[in-house]
Write a protein that holds these residues in place. Structure first.
Motif, mmCIF file in Angstrom:
data_model
loop_
_atom_site.group_PDB
_atom_site.id
_atom_site.type_symbol
_atom_site.label_atom_id
_atom_site.label_comp_id
_atom_site.label_asym_id
_atom_site.label_seq_id
_atom_site.Cartn_x
_atom_site.Cartn_y
_atom_site.Cartn_z
ATOM 1 N N THR A 1 9.388 76.340 -32.338
ATOM 2 C CA THR A 1 8.350 77.236 -32.832
ATOM 3 C C THR A 1 7.256 77.441 -31.783
ATOM 4 O O THR A 1 6.925 76.525 -31.029
ATOM 5 C CB THR A 1 7.740 76.732 -34.157
ATOM 6 O OG1 THR A 1 6.883 77.754 -34.665
ATOM 7 C CG2 THR A 1 6.942 75.460 -33.967
ATOM 8 N N ALA A 2 6.731 78.625 -31.765
ATOM 9 C CA ALA A 2 5.642 78.951 -30.844
ATOM 10 C C ALA A 2 4.363 79.261 -31.607
ATOM 11 O O ALA A 2 3.375 79.669 -31.015
ATOM 12 C CB ALA A 2 6.037 80.157 -29.992
ATOM 13 N N GLY B 1 -3.856 79.696 -29.854
ATOM 14 C CA GLY B 1 -4.104 78.649 -28.868
ATOM 15 C C GLY B 1 -4.360 77.269 -29.454
ATOM 16 O O GLY B 1 -4.503 76.301 -28.711
ATOM 17 N N ARG B 2 -4.404 77.161 -30.782
ATOM 18 C CA ARG B 2 -4.627 75.843 -31.392
ATOM 19 C C ARG B 2 -3.370 74.989 -31.273
ATOM 20 O O ARG B 2 -2.263 75.495 -31.136
ATOM 21 C CB ARG B 2 -4.999 75.987 -32.862
ATOM 22 C CG ARG B 2 -6.394 76.547 -33.064
ATOM 23 C CD ARG B 2 -6.780 76.509 -34.514
ATOM 24 N NE ARG B 2 -5.825 77.324 -35.284
ATOM 25 C CZ ARG B 2 -5.903 77.560 -36.572
ATOM 26 N NH1 ARG B 2 -6.875 77.034 -37.272
ATOM 27 N NH2 ARG B 2 -5.020 78.310 -37.180
ATOM 28 N N GLY C 1 3.493 73.301 -27.585
ATOM 29 C CA GLY C 1 2.703 72.640 -28.627
ATOM 30 C C GLY C 1 1.425 73.371 -28.969
ATOM 31 O O GLY C 1 0.672 72.908 -29.821
ATOM 32 N N GLN C 2 1.167 74.498 -28.309
ATOM 33 C CA GLN C 2 0.007 75.315 -28.647
ATOM 34 C C GLN C 2 0.489 76.664 -29.181
ATOM 35 O O GLN C 2 1.435 77.236 -28.654
ATOM 36 C CB GLN C 2 -0.888 75.569 -27.431
ATOM 37 C CG GLN C 2 -1.774 74.396 -27.090
ATOM 38 C CD GLN C 2 -1.372 73.777 -25.769
ATOM 39 O OE1 GLN C 2 -0.780 74.445 -24.948
ATOM 40 N NE2 GLN C 2 -1.690 72.516 -25.589
ATOM 41 N N CYS C 3 -0.184 77.126 -30.220
ATOM 42 C CA CYS C 3 0.155 78.410 -30.833
ATOM 43 C C CYS C 3 -0.085 79.517 -29.812
ATOM 44 O O CYS C 3 -1.151 79.591 -29.199
ATOM 45 C CB CYS C 3 -0.688 78.631 -32.081
ATOM 46 S SG CYS C 3 -0.421 80.229 -32.871
ATOM 47 N N SER D 1 -1.807 68.890 -23.080
ATOM 48 C CA SER D 1 -1.122 68.862 -24.365
ATOM 49 C C SER D 1 -1.655 67.737 -25.243
ATOM 50 O O SER D 1 -2.035 66.674 -24.763
ATOM 51 C CB SER D 1 0.377 68.665 -24.145
ATOM 52 O OG SER D 1 1.055 68.572 -25.367
ATOM 53 N N HIS D 2 -1.685 67.971 -26.540
ATOM 54 C CA HIS D 2 -2.104 66.962 -27.502
ATOM 55 C C HIS D 2 -0.971 65.987 -27.813
ATOM 56 O O HIS D 2 -1.167 64.995 -28.502
ATOM 57 C CB HIS D 2 -2.584 67.627 -28.800
ATOM 58 C CG HIS D 2 -1.492 68.302 -29.567
ATOM 59 N ND1 HIS D 2 -0.906 69.470 -29.141
ATOM 60 C CD2 HIS D 2 -0.873 67.968 -30.722
ATOM 61 C CE1 HIS D 2 0.028 69.834 -30.011
ATOM 62 N NE2 HIS D 2 0.066 68.934 -30.986
#
Length: 189
Positions: A115-116, A101-102, A95-97, A2-3
């Motif tokens: 949010t996804a 996937g960003r 935390g990733q779309c 995760s970022h």
């Protein structure tokens, strides 16, 4: 990987858990299974009969009931999204779309922790799809519509009424005048 930092993840997890608690409280306070919303109108209003009610009273009840159902549906959907986000957090996918996937920016996650999607892939972003269905069948006005209004431009209309009446004064008494020490009605204008 995760970022998000550990502190950011904890902040967002805390926000998700708090929102889940608020939503659970809503459903608990209003009955877990939307108490009385599935029953008949007579049961939910407590009236023995709806025959003696004015039709507007029944209309109000139907409106209120529909609104409550819509609110509950929306909150139930949000609760499912919160649970899904907590699941993604446990799996390390938070935390990733889910579409591309960003990484989803931390600020967006602070605003909408469940949010996804990144902004670009958020579903239902097309505002035009929210237009009323009636617009698809409405015919354009006939040609010449509004021509009479344009033809009478410059003539006396409702907008000119105040200017005409104003010269006769107002109903304000001298006591209500904006100026001090006014003794008659004409002086107070």
């Amino acid at each position: 990987m995760s970022h998000l930092t550990h502190d950011q993840q904890q902040e967002l997890k805390s926000a998700l858990l708090e929102r889940k608690k608020e939503l659970r409280h809503h459903f608990h306070a209003n009955g877990e299974d939307n108490a009385l919303l599935g029953d008949s109108l007579a049961d939910s209003t407590g009236e023995l009969s709806s025959y003696d009610n004015h039709p507007a009273d029944v209309g109000t009840e139907v409106f209120e009931r529909g609104r409550d159902l819509a609110v509950n549906d929306t909150l139930q959907d949000e609760l499912e999204q919160v649970d899904s986000a907590l699941g993604r957090l446990d799996r390390g996918e938070y935390g990733q779309c889910v579409e591309c996937g960003r990484d989803i920016p931390f600020e967006r996650l602070q605003a909408i922790p469940y949010t996804a999607y990144c902004v670009e892939h958020t579903p239902n972003r097309d505002v035009s799809s929210d237009r009323p269905v009636e617009e698809e069948v409405i015919t354009p006005p006939p040609s010449g519509a509004g021509e009479n209004r344009q033809r009478y431009d410059g003539r006396f209309d409702d907008a000119d009424a105040w200017e005409s009446v104003e010269e006769y004064g107002t109903s304000n008494t001298p006591a209500m005048a904006a100026k001090r020490d006014v003794t008659d009605y004409d002086e107070g204008m």
